[in-house]
Scaffold this active site. Structure first.
Site, mmCIF file in Angstrom:
data_model
loop_
_atom_site.group_PDB
_atom_site.id
_atom_site.type_symbol
_atom_site.label_atom_id
_atom_site.label_comp_id
_atom_site.label_asym_id
_atom_site.label_seq_id
_atom_site.Cartn_x
_atom_site.Cartn_y
_atom_site.Cartn_z
ATOM 1 C CB ILE A 152 28.550 29.872 25.269
ATOM 2 C CG1 ILE A 152 28.121 31.299 24.899
ATOM 3 C CG2 ILE A 152 30.012 29.651 24.925
ATOM 4 C CD1 ILE A 152 28.804 32.370 25.721
ATOM 5 C CB CYS A 153 29.423 24.609 23.045
ATOM 6 S SG CYS A 153 30.013 22.913 23.290
#
Length: 271
Positions: free
Chosen positions: A142-143
């Site tokens: 997840i960024c």
């Protein structure tokens, strides 16, 4: 005389079309058909974009992406997955040899982040750079889990996530400016070893990421947000931005590329 660059405001488009536009803009700029470009856009339906080198098998819950009505797309840029839902997205295209652009990716990222910061300051958001002492990674896909160097934070929470690529002499940087964060939906899109880990990471996420409306403590219209970032880029680069719309021929090229590449499962799921 200030240098004149282009401003493109597309509104909401499909994930495949959005990524095709960013690629075609790099092509047209490389071919000297267009000057540097700042683009603002949205997503309909919402999209989950994965980084060019990112694995999807065992990382992304593809069935849940479909369940929520989202579409997955693979970016030209690196980094981790981003859910593009209630947000404004920007992209910036410029020759990497342009005098305004430092030679290294990190220094160029800082320069562009300074323009983004100036935009946020137009909105009276007291944002700052992320300057991590050490990159901590838990293997998340997840960024917005962790800020990278010179990404934008507010009260030490990641506010704007960006990714950059150098494509045959042209710099492309695009980034997500979320208005809100929905942890329940976001964490439903990824595969974890077990539910206990998912819940622990989801609880921690709210301490690491923030939406623009929370930082503002109010909701504002998207036009106001776009104008603030436009002013930030114009001030930072000492340029003026001129509105540009695509021709029928340009749209045909964009739609062809979207269909052949960004809607193609062989590309989207290649890793």
């Amino acid at each position: 005389m200030k240098e004149e660059w282009l401003l493109i405001e597309n509104g909401a488009l499909t994930p495949a079309i959005n990524m095709a536009i960013d690629e075609k803009l790099t092509d047209w700029h490389r071919e000297k058909k267009l000057p540097p470009i700042l683009r603002f856009y949205e997503w309909a339906p919402a999209g989950l974009s994965v980084g060019y080198f990112q694995r999807t098998d065992g990382k992304i819950n593809k069935e849940n992406v479909k369940k929520h009505g989202f579409e997955m797309v693979r970016r030209q840029t690196g980094g981790q997955a981003v859910l593009h839902d209630h947000e404004l997205t920007y992209s910036f295209v410029i020759d990497e040899k342009h005098p305004s652009i430092p030679k290294t990716i990190l220094a160029a990222h800082k320069t562009i982040s300074e323009a983004l910061l100036m935009g946020l300051h137009e909105l009276n958001v007291a944002a700052d750079f992320a300057e991590p002492i050490k990159k901590h990674s838990q293997g998340t896909a997840i960024c917005f889990e962790e800020p990278s160097w010179y990404e934008i934070t507010w009260q030490q929470k990641k506010l704007i996530g960006s990714a950059q690529a150098r494509l045959q002499g042209v710099l492309l940087q695009h980034g997500s400016i979320p208005f809100t964060q929905n942890e329940d939906v976001l964490f439903d899109l990824f595969i974890f070893a077990n539910e206990k880990i998912r819940e622990r990471m989801k609880r921690a996420f709210s301490k690491k990421a923030v939406g623009l409306f929370e930082a503002l403590q109010e909701e504002i219209d998207i036009k106001t947000v776009r104008r603030a970032f436009q002013k930030g880029f114009e001030a930072k680069f000492n340029i003026s931005l001129k509105n540009y719309t695509f021709s029928k021929k340009e749209w045909e090229e964009i739609e062809k590329l979207a269909k052949q590449k960004y809607e193609n499962a062989d590309y989207v799921l290649m890793r």
